[in-house]
Motif scaffolding. Sequence first.
Motif, mmCIF file in Angstrom:
data_model
loop_
_atom_site.group_PDB
_atom_site.id
_atom_site.type_symbol
_atom_site.label_atom_id
_atom_site.label_comp_id
_atom_site.label_asym_id
_atom_site.label_seq_id
_atom_site.Cartn_x
_atom_site.Cartn_y
_atom_site.Cartn_z
ATOM 1 N N THR A 56 0.960 -1.041 0.103
ATOM 2 C CA THR A 56 -0.070 0.388 0.532
ATOM 3 C C THR A 56 0.612 1.662 0.443
ATOM 4 O O THR A 56 2.397 0.972 1.062
ATOM 5 C CB THR A 56 -0.899 -0.131 1.226
ATOM 6 O OG1 THR A 56 -0.264 -0.042 2.625
ATOM 7 C CG2 THR A 56 -1.619 -0.873 1.318
ATOM 8 N N ASP A 57 0.821 2.162 -0.974
ATOM 9 C CA ASP A 57 0.996 3.526 -0.727
ATOM 10 C C ASP A 57 -0.022 4.896 -0.548
ATOM 11 O O ASP A 57 -1.138 5.174 -1.812
ATOM 12 C CB ASP A 57 1.495 3.695 -1.830
ATOM 13 C CG ASP A 57 2.869 5.108 -2.222
ATOM 14 O OD1 ASP A 57 2.603 5.956 -1.613
ATOM 15 O OD2 ASP A 57 3.157 5.019 -3.391
ATOM 16 N N VAL A 58 0.480 5.017 0.693
ATOM 17 C CA VAL A 58 -0.591 6.045 1.135
ATOM 18 C C VAL A 58 -0.425 7.581 0.571
ATOM 19 O O VAL A 58 -1.492 8.154 0.145
ATOM 20 C CB VAL A 58 -0.729 6.319 2.053
ATOM 21 C CG1 VAL A 58 -1.721 6.892 3.741
ATOM 22 C CG2 VAL A 58 0.255 5.617 3.613
ATOM 23 N N ILE A 61 -2.611 7.557 -3.626
ATOM 24 C CA ILE A 61 -4.707 6.765 -3.336
ATOM 25 C C ILE A 61 -5.203 7.452 -4.820
ATOM 26 O O ILE A 61 -5.115 8.318 -4.596
ATOM 27 C CB ILE A 61 -4.969 7.547 -2.137
ATOM 28 C CG1 ILE A 61 -4.354 6.927 -0.998
ATOM 29 C CG2 ILE A 61 -6.526 7.112 -2.341
ATOM 30 C CD1 ILE A 61 -4.801 7.068 0.063
ATOM 31 N N THR A 73 -3.635 2.938 -9.342
ATOM 32 C CA THR A 73 -4.065 2.835 -8.413
ATOM 33 C C THR A 73 -5.132 2.992 -7.624
ATOM 34 O O THR A 73 -6.246 3.373 -7.875
ATOM 35 C CB THR A 73 -2.453 3.327 -7.235
ATOM 36 O OG1 THR A 73 -2.707 4.471 -7.063
ATOM 37 C CG2 THR A 73 -1.197 3.205 -7.508
ATOM 38 N N ASP A 74 -5.398 1.793 -6.439
ATOM 39 C CA ASP A 74 -6.821 1.516 -6.266
ATOM 40 C C ASP A 74 -6.333 2.505 -4.720
ATOM 41 O O ASP A 74 -5.757 3.354 -4.893
ATOM 42 C CB ASP A 74 -6.946 0.607 -5.537
ATOM 43 C CG ASP A 74 -6.201 -0.189 -4.684
ATOM 44 O OD1 ASP A 74 -5.428 0.792 -3.771
ATOM 45 O OD2 ASP A 74 -6.487 -1.453 -4.000
ATOM 46 N N ALA A 76 -5.801 1.926 -1.726
ATOM 47 C CA ALA A 76 -5.312 1.869 -0.412
ATOM 48 C C ALA A 76 -3.596 2.688 -1.313
ATOM 49 O O ALA A 76 -2.250 2.016 -0.572
ATOM 50 C CB ALA A 76 -5.398 0.348 0.165
ATOM 51 N N GLY A 77 -3.838 2.987 -2.792
ATOM 52 C CA GLY A 77 -2.265 2.397 -2.888
ATOM 53 C C GLY A 77 -1.574 1.661 -4.042
ATOM 54 O O GLY A 77 -0.583 1.683 -4.613
ATOM 55 N N LYS A 78 -2.139 0.608 -3.562
ATOM 56 C CA LYS A 78 -1.799 -0.561 -4.698
ATOM 57 C C LYS A 78 -1.803 -0.468 -5.723
ATOM 58 O O LYS A 78 -2.719 -0.218 -6.482
ATOM 59 C CB LYS A 78 -2.442 -2.095 -3.970
ATOM 60 C CG LYS A 78 -2.833 -2.364 -2.346
ATOM 61 C CD LYS A 78 -3.223 -3.212 -2.410
ATOM 62 C CE LYS A 78 -3.203 -3.538 -0.617
ATOM 63 N NZ LYS A 78 -3.956 -5.216 -0.683
#
Lengths: 295, 361
Positions: A56-58, A61, A73-74, A76-78
Amino acid sequence: MTQPTAAIVTPRASAVQGFFRELTRSKSGFVGLIIVLLIVGMSAIGPLVVDPSNPTDVNAIWGRPSAAHWLGTDGAGKDTFKQIVLGGRTVVFVGFAAAAITTVIAVVIGSLAAYFRGRFDAVMLQITDVVMTIPQIVLLAVMGAFFRLDSPLWLALLIGALSWPILMRSIRAQVLSLKEREFVEAARLLDLGTFRVVFGEIVPNMASYILINFIIAVTNAIYALVGLYLLGLAPLAGSNWGIMINDAWMKGAMFQNDALPYILSPVAMIVLLQLGLIMLTRTLEEILNPRLRDK
Amino acid sequence: MTTASVTAERRTSEASFGVVLRKVRNSYVLRRILRALFVIYLVATGVFFMVRLLPGNPVDVYINSQIAMYGKSYETAAAEAAALFSFDPGTPMWRQYVDYLVGIVRGDLGMSILSPGTSVVQKIALHLPWTLFSVGLAMIISVSIGLLLGMVMAYRRGGIIDHGVSTLGSVLHAIPNYLFAIMVVVIGAVQLHLIDFTRMRGHSTPGVTPEFSFRYLSDALYHATLPMVVYIFTTVGTWALVMKSSTTQILGEDYVTVARARGLGDGRIRSMYVGRNAVLPLVAQIATQAGFVVGGAIFVEQTFSYDGIGITLFQSINARDYPVIQGILLVITITVVLANLIADLVYSVLDPRIRTGERED
């Protein structure tokens, strides 16, 4: 039409070659085949090649598609692209496994019912009458609520076990006409035994028909499976295309402008797979049923 | 049925009874109606045993939850459960079964757990009409457009319409209806702002009361637009393609050539000779599809928050509202059985061979 079975069985190599020549000649059938092979290949090989860690990558987002994240990304930053590559396995597996189960049940019961007639046939017809009356998806949703469907195999078994009646009816009708043919009579006179007459002589004559219906069964199974995910009636563990859509819907991502690539990607994958399969069946029908070819 | 009539014939000395039975057996319509009733009975039985045999007995679930939540004694909870489910695990199975069947005949399907004080029948009566309205209207529109398109395609094979509709039909057929619904919301409402999605939710605008007026009807239609668009778009292509192949086959028949040779008008050949015979094999398919669309409503109604039977079923599945699930399964089944029955009866009117022919079925 009344070819002896031997003529179909022996020159298999050339028949397969001719089959592929026909398939590649039709543009839409070829495209359909390529799409299906690509998606199935990606889903099968993807998890082996791609690193499954998807942090995850804040800071990213609902990121837009970029060089680092091809499909954005989604929430959650995925990375969406990674989820797409890794998320096809369950959908494809359940689709094909459920279709295989359905087809096997339908062929076995349908051909035996037509061959023996009598009470077995009557009971089977009555059962199909009942099962066909309840919309399959409704029954599936209710059964899904009762059973804990925590493995893809269970999902495939349930979908496969509920969707055979329609195919069984058409198989039965085909066998009813096939069993009056001379080659079946010959096989019977040779005393080959019921098993060999039914599954060695009659069923191979429906091979093309069964193949087409197998592919149609795959599309139906995928429809049912993704529907179950969408309603949240299949376990939402892990990640696959169906769960991605459910996720986007439940978390209200649909109403966010930035979430577009995240929603569109799994939808596009499922629609493409379905489209590829349908194009394939249409072409197969044309190849294998010469009556449709007269243009 | 056949065995029943045979034994009855053997037994009865009074001939009139036997004559009536023979008439029943010989009348296609009566035979067909009896078969439909039998299927409904079998499904009702199936639902009865499903609820009792599948894992997670609803009565135990309810009793346990009541004890855990409100600290009720087992007896009170069990008595409440018996009232709710109209069955009590203590009574013997055959007794429960008879009570259940009597209840169905009298139109009593038990009480809802989710909304206390509401009977299942009331709940269904509140929601089913909306599904029948939206799905039924959409089916009529979709089938009419599809059949017309299919005929045009068959007459102009290889033309632009043929290719266009074939391709489009395949693509639309490939899109599952719920994904189509989601796309309508995402692209139509969120991205392009073409649809006022928040206003179109539900089956009618709050404050508009049911009455037979233009205002009410237009409001109902307005709210049903999105589900109907989805049903129509995802099915119309299939109808066009099926009708095309059916018409193509009929066009090759000798009697069409003969009709042409006799100098009959094009319009007459199209409607009386080709159209009528091409539609014939599709009637049964239309009825089967009706069941499929009612089933698919569970997704589409969920997406558009359209308060039909689909969304009610979904909510009761999630809340484990077993009496409602049972009732809806039964009602959906009866709807589909009726659709099939009507199709078969229409069939027998259109094609006299069905009424007179086929002894064994």
